[in-house]
Design an enzyme around this catalytic site. Sequence first.
Site, short mmCIF file in Angstrom:
data_model
loop_
_atom_site.label_atom_id
_atom_site.label_comp_id
_atom_site.label_asym_id
_atom_site.label_seq_id
_atom_site.Cartn_x
_atom_site.Cartn_y
_atom_site.Cartn_z
N ARG A 20 0.85 -1.21 0.00
CA ARG A 20 0.00 0.00 0.00
C ARG A 20 0.87 1.24 0.00
O ARG A 20 0.61 2.19 -0.71
CB ARG A 20 -0.95 -0.01 1.20
CG ARG A 20 -2.27 -0.71 0.99
CD ARG A 20 -2.15 -2.13 0.43
NE ARG A 20 -3.40 -2.82 0.34
CZ ARG A 20 -3.93 -3.57 1.33
NH1 ARG A 20 -3.28 -3.74 2.48
NH2 ARG A 20 -5.08 -4.17 1.16
N ASP B 41 -0.16 -6.34 -3.56
CA ASP B 41 -1.58 -6.16 -3.25
C ASP B 41 -2.23 -5.46 -4.44
O ASP B 41 -1.58 -5.23 -5.47
CB ASP B 41 -1.77 -5.40 -1.93
CG ASP B 41 -3.03 -5.88 -1.19
OD1 ASP B 41 -4.12 -5.78 -1.78
OD2 ASP B 41 -2.92 -6.36 -0.05
N HIS C 70 -6.69 -9.68 -4.10
CA HIS C 70 -5.66 -8.66 -3.81
C HIS C 70 -4.56 -8.68 -4.87
O HIS C 70 -3.37 -8.61 -4.54
CB HIS C 70 -5.07 -8.88 -2.41
CG HIS C 70 -5.99 -8.49 -1.28
ND1 HIS C 70 -6.19 -7.19 -0.88
CD2 HIS C 70 -6.78 -9.26 -0.48
CE1 HIS C 70 -7.05 -7.16 0.14
NE2 HIS C 70 -7.43 -8.40 0.39
N ASP D 121 -6.67 -14.04 1.70
CA ASP D 121 -7.75 -13.36 2.42
C ASP D 121 -8.65 -12.59 1.45
O ASP D 121 -8.24 -12.29 0.32
CB ASP D 121 -7.18 -12.38 3.46
CG ASP D 121 -6.28 -11.34 2.81
OD1 ASP D 121 -5.54 -11.71 1.89
OD2 ASP D 121 -6.33 -10.16 3.22
N GLU D 122 -9.83 -12.28 1.92
CA GLU D 122 -10.74 -11.35 1.26
C GLU D 122 -10.78 -11.55 -0.26
O GLU D 122 -10.43 -10.66 -1.03
CB GLU D 122 -10.32 -9.91 1.59
CG GLU D 122 -10.38 -9.61 3.07
CD GLU D 122 -9.82 -8.26 3.45
OE1 GLU D 122 -10.38 -7.63 4.37
OE2 GLU D 122 -8.83 -7.81 2.84
N TRP E 245 -6.61 -14.10 11.75
CA TRP E 245 -6.63 -12.64 11.94
C TRP E 245 -8.00 -12.12 12.32
O TRP E 245 -8.12 -10.98 12.76
CB TRP E 245 -6.15 -11.95 10.66
CG TRP E 245 -7.02 -12.15 9.44
CD1 TRP E 245 -7.08 -13.25 8.65
CD2 TRP E 245 -7.93 -11.20 8.88
NE1 TRP E 245 -7.96 -13.05 7.63
CE2 TRP E 245 -8.50 -11.79 7.74
CE3 TRP E 245 -8.31 -9.89 9.23
CZ2 TRP E 245 -9.45 -11.13 6.95
CZ3 TRP E 245 -9.24 -9.24 8.44
CH2 TRP E 245 -9.80 -9.86 7.32
N TYR F 111 -3.52 -5.66 15.40
CA TYR F 111 -3.52 -4.80 14.21
C TYR F 111 -3.05 -3.40 14.60
O TYR F 111 -3.81 -2.61 15.18
CB TYR F 111 -4.91 -4.79 13.57
CG TYR F 111 -5.07 -5.88 12.52
CD1 TYR F 111 -4.49 -7.14 12.72
CD2 TYR F 111 -5.75 -5.67 11.32
CE1 TYR F 111 -4.60 -8.15 11.77
CE2 TYR F 111 -5.87 -6.67 10.36
CZ TYR F 111 -5.29 -7.91 10.59
OH TYR F 111 -5.39 -8.89 9.64
N LEU F 112 -1.82 -3.11 14.24
CA LEU F 112 -1.22 -1.85 14.65
C LEU F 112 -1.60 -0.70 13.72
O LEU F 112 -1.17 0.44 13.94
CB LEU F 112 0.31 -2.01 14.73
CG LEU F 112 0.80 -3.19 15.59
CD1 LEU F 112 2.33 -3.20 15.67
CD2 LEU F 112 0.19 -3.18 16.98
N ASP F 113 -2.40 -0.99 12.69
CA ASP F 113 -2.93 0.10 11.85
C ASP F 113 -4.18 0.71 12.51
O ASP F 113 -4.61 1.80 12.14
CB ASP F 113 -3.26 -0.37 10.44
CG ASP F 113 -4.21 -1.57 10.40
OD1 ASP F 113 -4.14 -2.42 11.32
OD2 ASP F 113 -5.01 -1.66 9.44
N TRP G 258 -0.71 -2.74 8.47
CA TRP G 258 -1.22 -2.44 7.13
C TRP G 258 -1.03 -0.93 6.92
O TRP G 258 -1.17 -0.15 7.88
CB TRP G 258 -2.71 -2.82 7.02
CG TRP G 258 -2.95 -4.26 7.32
CD1 TRP G 258 -3.47 -4.78 8.48
CD2 TRP G 258 -2.67 -5.38 6.48
NE1 TRP G 258 -3.53 -6.15 8.40
CE2 TRP G 258 -3.05 -6.54 7.18
CE3 TRP G 258 -2.15 -5.52 5.19
CZ2 TRP G 258 -2.91 -7.83 6.65
CZ3 TRP G 258 -2.00 -6.80 4.66
CH2 TRP G 258 -2.39 -7.92 5.39
N GLU H 33 -2.40 1.43 4.51
CA GLU H 33 -3.25 2.32 3.72
C GLU H 33 -3.08 3.78 4.15
O GLU H 33 -3.01 4.68 3.33
CB GLU H 33 -4.72 1.94 3.85
CG GLU H 33 -5.13 0.68 3.12
CD GLU H 33 -5.04 -0.55 4.01
OE1 GLU H 33 -4.23 -0.58 4.96
OE2 GLU H 33 -5.79 -1.52 3.74
#
Length: 509
Positions: A148, A177, A236, A299-300, A365, A390-392, A438, A440
């Site tokens: 990202r 990604d 992704h 994922d996703e 996760w 999740y440190l974002d 992450w 973003e």
Amino acid sequence: MPAHRPSLVPLPTHLAHRPGHFTLDAHTTVRVSPGAGPAADLLRTLLAPATGLPLSPASDGPFVLALDPGLGGLGEEGYGLTVGPDAVLLRAAHLTGLLRGIQTIRQLLPVEALSSTPQADVPWRLPCVEISDVPRHGWRGFMLDVARHFQPVGLLRRYVDLLALHKLNVLHLHLTDDQGWRMPVAAYPLLTEVGGRRAEPFPHQGAYTREELTGLVAYAAARGVTVVPEIEMPGHVRAAIAAYPELGTVPGRRLDVWPRWGVCDTVLGVHEPVLDFCRTVLDEVMDVFPAPYVHIGGDECPTTEWAASPAARERAAAEGLPDTDALRDWFLGRIGAHLVERGRTPVAWAETGDGLPADFTLMTWREPEHTRLALKRGHSVISCQHRSAYLDYPQSPAPDEPLAQPGVLVDLRAVHEHEPPTATGTTGELLGAQAHLWTEYVSTPEHVDHMVFPRLCALADRAWHGSPSWPHFRDRLDAHAARLAALGVRHGPLDPYAPIPHCSGKELP
Ligand code: ACM
């Protein structure tokens, strides 16, 4: 003089303070047993910039680094450290254990030892201690999303050093990604030339060279850190499809590198050349990264494109699958088998209803229940629930906090109190824990530091020691924050807010 008692992070499993100290000076020599040379090299490399100490080798040196098979019971990373007034003895059965012990020695020294510039007139004293130290978990990791927002290799090296300081042993790189592809692949140069750039909403680009990545792997290995690469599939993948449209589900459709955040509908096609593409990419990944584990995402993965694609429906039917939704597990299973044939272990993100082969290691996760489920299904599991790893996500509701991913509050205490779920009577194995950034909303090194620290210290403390108490960790953190500052880390708040217990791990308004 009262003994100085350094606050160690992570806390050693057995630590006893003794009276007195050992002083390192220009005359201190190091006795190195056969095979322990790389540990002596690391000791000198880490201490030289601040102390200027030569720490020359000598067969009768009072500072002893010894490989001792008798300590096999301490495992791959365990070590014993005795500091007395006249001698220092660091022993381990394996080199990695010595590397961990050197980080303890670093933290026992005055904080100035961590500086990158010469420090005059500091007495380099090690307080006398008796330490026997073994990690609770074999996998103690940190994932950085460089897709990202790209980060230059210098930041990755700095993070390897920071992981090593905290006795963390895995740097997981999220290399690809929808919004960017950062791993060079000789057979597919457009992956980085086209997939490594996006125009909107702001131009952003970057990719590593193969030399940078192989250099990073060696740098990390010298510090006892394994670099685990991740190449996302079958979702992704928009950046790859922007580079090579034939990889997509709709022949001839041209797409841009995705300029938005969120989950993108674009997925890989399921025709055989796409699987060949993935295998070629992963063969180069395995050349560059010797890690036993290769992460292939998973994922996703929306299945709307497959449902709309006659070719994908045909493929699902030909493979005997009930529907196109089952193509995700089928795809990952095929690619995972390629890795297994080459002696590697495939890693994937656990989704809710996984049907992946048991030889996949899963990163759970979403919710704790998925860790238990994965263990019951016989997987090896790395616990990284978003509510505590999740440190974002924001670490504080303070209005002056920098931008974060909207979501739950993951404060320092939530990270420190994260307990990987276990399940009894299962064949699966809990390998350990990992935190993720992450990116973003995180583009600068300052912002990365702010989001990662001190929360990663909390994960390291818990994953190494196993049962450190929160108040004890918080007490140790003040002195430890001075270490972070000496290393130039622009960390986030130590006390993110006056604690409101019910707030921790919950949705923020
Ligand atoms: C994930 O957060 N999508 C693994």
